[in-house]
Design a protein around this motif. Structure first.
Motif, short mmCIF file in Angstrom:
data_model
loop_
_atom_site.label_atom_id
_atom_site.label_comp_id
_atom_site.label_asym_id
_atom_site.label_seq_id
_atom_site.Cartn_x
_atom_site.Cartn_y
_atom_site.Cartn_z
N LYS A 61 0.79 -1.23 0.00
CA LYS A 61 0.00 0.00 0.00
C LYS A 61 0.82 1.27 0.00
CE LYS A 61 -3.93 -2.15 2.38
NZ LYS A 61 -4.85 -2.06 3.55
N GLY A 62 2.14 1.17 0.10
CA GLY A 62 2.97 2.36 0.00
C GLY A 62 3.37 2.95 1.34
N ILE A 89 1.05 9.77 19.22
CA ILE A 89 1.75 9.95 17.95
C ILE A 89 0.79 10.56 16.94
CG2 ILE A 89 3.04 8.83 16.10
CD1 ILE A 89 3.53 6.50 18.14
N LYS A 90 1.17 11.69 16.35
CA LYS A 90 0.36 12.35 15.34
C LYS A 90 1.14 12.39 14.02
CE LYS A 90 -2.25 15.19 18.61
NZ LYS A 90 -2.68 16.56 18.99
N PHE A 91 0.62 11.67 13.03
CA PHE A 91 1.28 11.58 11.73
C PHE A 91 0.45 12.32 10.69
CE2 PHE A 91 1.61 8.93 7.74
CZ PHE A 91 2.78 9.53 7.29
N THR A 92 1.08 13.21 9.96
CA THR A 92 0.40 13.96 8.90
C THR A 92 1.13 13.76 7.57
OG1 THR A 92 1.66 15.99 9.39
CG2 THR A 92 -0.48 15.72 10.46
N CYS A 93 0.34 13.46 6.55
CA CYS A 93 0.86 13.32 5.19
C CYS A 93 -0.31 13.61 4.26
CB CYS A 93 1.43 11.93 4.96
SG CYS A 93 2.12 11.67 3.31
N GLU A 94 -0.28 14.73 3.59
CA GLU A 94 -1.45 15.20 2.84
C GLU A 94 -1.60 14.53 1.49
OE1 GLU A 94 -1.14 19.41 2.66
OE2 GLU A 94 -1.48 19.71 4.82
N GLN A 95 -0.59 13.83 1.01
CA GLN A 95 -0.68 13.20 -0.30
C GLN A 95 0.01 11.85 -0.28
OE1 GLN A 95 2.41 16.41 -1.64
NE2 GLN A 95 2.27 14.94 -3.30
N LEU A 108 5.29 14.11 6.81
CA LEU A 108 5.92 13.66 5.56
C LEU A 108 5.32 14.47 4.41
CD1 LEU A 108 7.83 11.56 4.20
CD2 LEU A 108 5.80 10.11 3.91
N ARG A 109 6.19 15.10 3.62
CA ARG A 109 5.71 15.94 2.52
C ARG A 109 6.59 15.76 1.30
NH1 ARG A 109 6.68 20.77 4.35
NH2 ARG A 109 7.99 21.72 2.76
N LYS A 110 5.97 15.70 0.14
CA LYS A 110 6.71 15.57 -1.12
C LYS A 110 6.52 16.84 -1.94
CE LYS A 110 7.33 12.49 -5.08
NZ LYS A 110 7.13 13.46 -6.18
N ASP A 111 7.63 17.51 -2.24
CA ASP A 111 7.61 18.65 -3.14
C ASP A 111 7.98 18.16 -4.53
OD1 ASP A 111 6.89 20.33 -1.12
OD2 ASP A 111 8.95 20.93 -0.63
N ASP A 112 8.27 19.10 -5.42
CA ASP A 112 8.57 18.72 -6.81
C ASP A 112 9.77 17.79 -6.91
OD1 ASP A 112 6.47 20.23 -7.70
OD2 ASP A 112 7.68 22.02 -8.06
N ASN A 113 10.80 18.07 -6.16
CA ASN A 113 12.04 17.29 -6.35
C ASN A 113 12.65 16.82 -5.04
OD1 ASN A 113 12.81 19.73 -5.35
ND2 ASN A 113 14.34 20.18 -6.92
N ARG A 114 11.85 16.76 -3.97
CA ARG A 114 12.42 16.29 -2.71
C ARG A 114 11.33 15.82 -1.75
NH1 ARG A 114 14.32 21.68 0.65
NH2 ARG A 114 12.34 22.79 0.58
#
Length: 248
Positions: free
Chosen positions: A121-122, A142-148, A184-190
């Motif tokens: 599932k990733g 524990i609070k985990f945030t990942c919008e995408q 956890l966040r993903k931008d264009d190149n990182r």
């Protein structure tokens, strides 16, 4: 006289040019050796990590595919034992329950060694499940945030998952915190992974030099092999913040 001065300056120019070329050669050579050393260091760390992950995968497979079915077969045989009296029946029931507990523990260990959720599932779902597991087993909120959804190559996903796992383990074991934030966040190149707790903190530099700084070195190594960097901000009494900046 004018000709002698010109010849003198011309000679100086030639000497300076030769010295400059030699210095440039040594600088380029030194840079090349430095880059090669860094590359060899990363290759060595990657080889160690690959060996560790392969061994974890093998053990997880053995636990799941061999010990699990074997224990299930033992449980079936125990339940088919003919009992005489309530005492014997109670012993069979307790033995069966113990085997269920062992099977459940084996599943937890197997999943900890190689999480199926990560493969199926990733990364986002795997970290979310990991956080829930640690939350239930400890007093840590524990609070985990990942919008995408974050999908990377498998090596990067495993390394990031292990980083989160190491931070969770260290926070519960050493920090005395009751709250851990994970982002956890993903931008264009990182990829940006950040964690922060409200625990007692520590002296980063002295801990990193000592044997008990092995966890820190593991975090640093995981970041390095991905071509990223780790920033740790901690002081005694002020909690611990980690930021992992990883190129994709």
């Amino acid at each position: 006289m004018h000709t002698q001065e010109e010849e003198f300056y011309h000679a100086i120019l030639i000497v300076a040019s030769v010295v400059g070329i030699i210095l440039l050669y040594f600088i380029i050579t030194a840079i090349g050796y430095h880059r090669k050393s860094i590359r060899m260091h990363k290759d060595k760390i990657q080889a160690e990590i690959d060996t560790l992950e392969n061994e974890r995968r093998r053990i997880a497979s053995d636990l799941h595919d061999e010990l699990g079915p074997l224990l299930s077969a033992v449980k079936l045989q125990i339940n088919n034992i003919e009992t005489v009296g309530a005492e014997d029946q109670q012993l069979v029931v307790k033995s069966s329950q113990h085997i269920d507990s062992i099977i459940q523990k084996l599943r937890e260990i197997s999943n900890n060694l190689m999480p199926n959720t990560l493969l199926r599932k990733g990364l986002k779902n795997a970290i979310d499940e990991l956080a829930e597991t640690y939350k239930k087993a400890s007093k840590l909120e524990i609070k985990f945030t990942c919008e995408q959804e974050v999908r990377l190559d498998q090596n990067k996903e495993i390394n990031i998952y292990r980083i989160v796992q190491e931070v969770l383990h260290n926070t519960i074991k050493h920090s005395g915190a009751n709250l851990l934030l994970i982002s956890l966040r993903k931008d264009d190149n990182r990829i940006l992974l950040a964690t922060a707790d409200n625990g007692k903190g520590f002296d980063f530099f002295s801990t990193a030099k000592e044997l008990k700084g092995l966890g820190l070195r593991n975090l640093q190594s995981r970041a390095e092999v991905m071509g990223g960097e780790m920033i740790c901000n901690s002081q005694p009494g002020k909690g611990v913040t980690y930021i992992f900046d990883i190129p994709v």
